[in-house]
Design an enzyme around this catalytic site. Structure first.
Site, PDB file in Angstrom:
ATOM      1  CD  GLN A   1      -2.604  -1.019   2.753  1.00  0.00           C
ATOM      2  OE1 GLN A   1      -2.378  -1.928   3.540  1.00  0.00           O
ATOM      3  NE2 GLN A   1      -3.413  -0.022   3.059  1.00  0.00           N
TER       4      GLN A   1
ATOM      5  CG  PHE B   1      -8.292  -5.889   4.317  1.00  0.00           C
ATOM      6  CD1 PHE B   1      -9.457  -5.227   3.924  1.00  0.00           C
ATOM      7  CD2 PHE B   1      -7.988  -7.100   3.715  1.00  0.00           C
ATOM      8  CE1 PHE B   1     -10.307  -5.780   2.965  1.00  0.00           C
ATOM      9  CE2 PHE B   1      -8.821  -7.649   2.750  1.00  0.00           C
ATOM     10  CZ  PHE B   1      -9.984  -6.992   2.377  1.00  0.00           C
TER      11      PHE B   1
ATOM     12  CD  GLU C   1      -0.748   2.494   6.616  1.00  0.00           C
ATOM     13  OE1 GLU C   1      -1.809   1.961   6.996  1.00  0.00           O
ATOM     14  OE2 GLU C   1      -0.404   3.633   6.965  1.00  0.00           O
TER      15      GLU C   1
ATOM     16  NE  ARG D   1      -7.219   7.265  12.096  1.00  0.00           N
ATOM     17  CZ  ARG D   1      -8.023   8.144  11.457  1.00  0.00           C
ATOM     18  NH1 ARG D   1      -9.333   8.085  11.591  1.00  0.00           N
ATOM     19  NH2 ARG D   1      -7.519   9.065  10.674  1.00  0.00           N
TER      20      ARG D   1
ATOM     21  NE  ARG E   1     -12.556  -1.899   5.289  1.00  0.00           N
ATOM     22  CZ  ARG E   1     -13.207  -2.633   4.388  1.00  0.00           C
ATOM     23  NH1 ARG E   1     -13.185  -3.937   4.475  1.00  0.00           N
ATOM     24  NH2 ARG E   1     -13.866  -2.060   3.418  1.00  0.00           N
TER      25      ARG E   1
ATOM     26  CG  PHE F   1      -4.669   3.463  11.524  1.00  0.00           C
ATOM     27  CD1 PHE F   1      -3.803   2.704  10.761  1.00  0.00           C
ATOM     28  CD2 PHE F   1      -4.144   4.555  12.201  1.00  0.00           C
ATOM     29  CE1 PHE F   1      -2.453   3.025  10.671  1.00  0.00           C
ATOM     30  CE2 PHE F   1      -2.789   4.896  12.123  1.00  0.00           C
ATOM     31  CZ  PHE F   1      -1.945   4.121  11.343  1.00  0.00           C
TER      32      PHE F   1
ATOM     33  CB  THR G   1      -3.906  11.711  13.225  1.00  0.00           C
ATOM     34  OG1 THR G   1      -3.112  10.538  13.372  1.00  0.00           O
ATOM     35  CG2 THR G   1      -5.379  11.342  13.256  1.00  0.00           C
TER      36      THR G   1
ATOM     37  CB  ALA H   1      -5.963   7.553   6.631  1.00  0.00           C
TER      38      ALA H   1
ATOM     39  CD  GLU I   1      -9.215   3.325   7.649  1.00  0.00           C
ATOM     40  OE1 GLU I   1      -9.177   4.518   7.280  1.00  0.00           O
ATOM     41  OE2 GLU I   1      -8.453   2.846   8.496  1.00  0.00           O
TER      42      GLU I   1
END
Ligand code: MTE
Ligand code: MOS
Length: 785
Positions: free
Chosen positions: A205, A236, A240, A318, A350, A352, A454, A523, A725
């Site tokens: 990703q 998902f 990442e 988060r 998903r 996060f 964020t 995100a 998400e």
């Protein structure tokens, strides 16, 4: 002028995924399907068998001598930086003297075949000296081992507010982790070029990050490394940061041997070696009034991060940002601990961290309702952020951001009606009164999910568009396709801009050589950001074409109108292709980059205050559950969902995201259970022991609707909203419906001490615990604590 009609393949159209047919026919190329270059070697890994140990000796001689082996590499053999961590430099590619989880990579082998590489990897002689291992968040809290310092958000004086409130309750809920279980496992193929350049095909990703980490591992500049990814077979969040390890190993072995190398793990190794959703322990202490309105609240969130930081800072943050979910908390303190354990480093999944944070507050609301004997929906409504009469002023979050776009009061009105919530609640009560074995439960839960990274600087994206002289378009951007439909959405945006049919636009693989310095597709912001960047690139070209046409045909720019594959220029009408051809001959550049950065956002982490999110996505779900009190098994006979996607770029894709997200969330909270044995090894490392939802888990009645009054208050791309998400968290309604049925099984006299996941086993054990408490003659209130 003749009527030109409307473009049929632009935005807001329910078009199929660009690769839908190829997905089902098997013609879609995933990384492992790419034609293999001659001389390809295959990599296999030597992994730690211990959760925490010093490596006393590592003898790789038998590995080197094994048939077919061409190269073996371990910690000392990395020419550059032995690191594949995204943020903190704490994930070695190869563990050196110390191993910190079962499955950690210690060395890698390249051999002629997969079989040879895997057989060879098993021949290493490794001597360990075991160290004490901490395996759970609770053990880490006790031992005070953390990957990062704790973090606090605070607004008002919660302690005082709780003490002053008429009612108070305290509790703890544990929320399990989740394996991403993408169908395509981790894979990378590295192809060496001249001057030690390397091209890496990686299922990631985050191509730019992998590019940079590969370059650092090789000791080269980033410009020596090119990353390419056409599509992933699901990600998902699991792709990442985690792909870097495989990409680095493939590139290191390719660099060393001068031959292409493919590194691909099988399911068991993938599950053991790669991070998952963080499991959480959440403590709460809340004060409220007779209506269940929260006066003050304190949360303690402990996240099991595993052995390194990975993305845990942002994920645990988060979870804090969503500790309020949709509710106004007039006085709140949220303390977050980032626990270090000797397990694989947990990572993005998903939502996060958001989902875990939300489970905390939804549990609190549920417990308040039970304590006061109110319908949980009424308690939810009483606590919603402003938007309903009497709620004015109730619109500031615990991180001091004002909620400006709350549509939940309207959305809940709609869903309450269409789901027939009130009547069904009464009907269910009646059913439960006479049904001795089967018990039913129902729950409605809302979602409010903040959109933006964020980490503010990540909110930027780039695109590259070429228009060829035949009028066809080559589209590229920094986003990656993982099945979520990003590519078709961005292509629709470009089609709309040029007013040409979608089949004139070639969707191309993400490539760091075309669009550099990109952020992960994560995100949920993929279409928001890449859609805008691509639109900007298209506009640049369109402006050039417009200026050219106005000049060439002697009219004003406002008389140049692109519509449905044609361009009106004054009184003349050309095809798009004719104009492009003329512009080329007139020496107009037909290629442009586009760039976007999200406006308005800012956040001061030290003060835990600001506007970390550009906007919120909203939704709500009503789920009904029926449990068998003899076996603990359950079904979900009916689910009603109403979800806000603003003005959908593609309603077909968005519906798919809502359905898929919900079912994946339901899997997390009800059936997917990760289990590490006492030796720190993941015992649930394959579908044989790890159960994910399948087609047969589709609810018997499943009504999924897109909120038809949705429109993003902010000028996002065509007023759409992110969708990737948020729907996952709608599944909290399923967990609470099971809890509601459990409560009914004990005549609503005891609060069900149910943790997630609510597996049938957990449901049965919870029931037994409740019955024991009832039988023990404890008072209601004691039993609830
Ligand atoms: N949908 C599919 N089919 N496959 C995936 O891997 N990942 C999810 C979501 N939907 C995923 C998916 C996650 S974790 C995110 S962050 C978003 O898609 C990312 O894509 P977007 O930003 O384009 O929505
Ligand atoms: Mo998604 S967890 O942000 O990749």
């Amino acid at each position: 002028m003749a009527k030109q009609g409307k473009l049929k393949t632009g935005v807001h159209r329910p078009l199929p995924h660009d690769s839908a047919a190829k997905h089902v026919s098997g013609e879609a190329l995933y990384t492992d399907d790419l034609p293999e270059p001659p001389g390809l070697l295959h990599a296999a890994f030597g992994m730690s068998a211990r959760p925490h140990a010093r490596i006393v000796s590592l003898d790789l001689a038998p590995v080197r001598k094994a048939p077919g082996v061409v190269a073996v590499m371990a910690a000392g053999d990395v020419p550059g930086d032995n690191n594949c961590a995204p943020v903190m430099h704490d994930d070695p590619i190869f563990a050196g003297g110390l191993v910190e989880y079962v499955g950690q990579s210690i060395f890698a082998v390249a051999a002629g075949t997969v079989e040879q590489a895997r057989r060879a990897a098993r021949l290493a002689r490794i001597e360990y000296e075991d160290l004490p291992a901490i395996l759970t968040a609770e053990a880490a809290l006790e031992a005070k081992t953390f990957v990062l310092p704790p973090h606090t958000m605070k607004r008002g004086e919660p302690k005082k507010a709780i003490a002053k409130a008429k009612h108070r309750l305290k509790g703890r809920i544990k929320v399990g982790g989740q394996d991403q279980f993408y169908l395509e496992g981790h894979i990378a193929m590295a192809v060496p070029g001249e001057d030690r350049d390397v091209t890496v095909y990686s299922s990631t990703q985050n191509p730019s990050e992998v590019q940079h980490l590969v370059a650092e591992a090789l000791g080269l500049a980033s410009n020596a490394v090119t990353l390419e990814i056409r599509r992933m077979g699901g990600a998902f969040g699991g792709k990442e940061t985690q792909p870097a390890l495989y990409a680095c190993i493939a590139a290191l072995l390719a660099d060393k041997t001068g031959r292409p190398v493919k590194a691909r793990v099988d399911r068991d190794d993938d599950m053991g070696m790669t991070g998952k959703r963080h499991d959480f322990v959440i403590d709460y202490d809340v004060g409220y009034d007779d209506k269940g309105r929260i006066k003050g609240i304190e949360f303690m969130q402990a996240a099991r991060c595993g052995m390194s930081a990975d993305l845990s800072a942002a994920i645990a943050d988060r979870a804090m940002f969503h500790a309020d979910n949709a509710y106004y908390l007039p006085a709140a303190r949220i303390v977050s601990h980032r626990c270090k354990t000797n397990t694989v480093s947990n990572t993005a999944f998903r939502g996060f961290g958001g989902p875990q944070g939300m489970v905390g507050i939804e549990q609190v609301i549920d417990e308040i309702a039970r304590d006061l004997g109110l319908d949980p929906l009424d308690v939810r409504r009483a606590n919603l952020y402003g938007g309903t009469p009497g709620n004015r002023g109730r619109d500031v979050t615990p991180y001091h951001m004002t909620v400006e776009d709350n549509i939940l009061p309207k959305l809940l009105d709609d869903l309450e009606k269409t789901s027939d919530y009130r009547a069904r609640r009464r009907e269910i009560d009646g059913y439960n009164a006479t049904s001795p074995v089967l018990k039913r439960g129902i729950a409605l839960t809302p979602v409010k999910f903040g959109i933006s990274f964020t980490t503010s600087h990540l909110n930027q994206a780039g695109a590259l568009i070429h228009v060829y002289t035949d009028g066809s378009v080559h589209l590229n951007h920094g986003g990656t396709e993982m099945g979520q439909g990003l590519f078709v959405k961005v292509a629709q945006v470009v089609a709309e801009e040029f007013q040409i049919d979608l089949d004139r636009i070639k969707i191309t693989a993400t490539n760091t050589g075309k669009v550099p310095n990109t952020s992960a597709t994560a995100a949920s912001s993929g279409s928001d950001m890449n859609g805008m960047a691509a639109r900007a690139a298209a506009r640049t070209i369109k402006e050039r074409l417009t200026a050219f046409a106005a000049d060439a045909f002697d009219c004003t720019k406002s008389e140049v109108v692109f519509q449905n594959n044609r361009v009106r220029v004054g009184r003349k009408t050309l095809s798009f292709k004719e104009l492009v051809r003329a512009a080329y001959l007139g020496r107009v550049s037909l290629s442009a980059t586009g760039y976007y950065r999200t406006p308005k956002i800012h956040y001061d982490r030290k003060k835990a205050a600001g506007r970390p999110f550009y906007y919120f996505a909203y939704g709500a779900a009503v789920t009904e559950a029926v449990i068998d009190t003899l076996t603990g098994e359950y079904r979900f006979p009916r689910v009603d969902i109403l979800h806000d996607v603003g003005q959908s770029l593609n309603p077909a894709i968005d519906l798919g995201q809502i359905e898929g997200g919900f079912l994946q969330g339901l899997g997390w909270l009800t059936m997917e259970e990760l289990y590490w044995n006492a030796d720190g090894a993941l015992a649930t490392h394959a579908p044989s022991t790890y159960k994910i939802p399948t087609a047969s888990d589709w609810p018997e009645a499943f009504d999924v609707r897109i909120f038809d009054r949705g429109r993003n208050r902010e000028p996002t791309v065509h007023r759409s909203k992110a969708v990737g998400e948020p729907p996952l968290m709608l599944a909290i309604s399923g967990f609470l419906a099971i809890k509601d049925a459990l409560a009914a099984a004990c005549g609503h006299q005891v609060s069900p001490p149910l943790d997630a996941p609510a597996t049938p086993e957990a449901v049965l054990m919870t029931l037994e615990a409740m019955r024991a408490r009832l039988g023990g003659g404890e008072s209601l209130r004691e039993a609830a604590e």
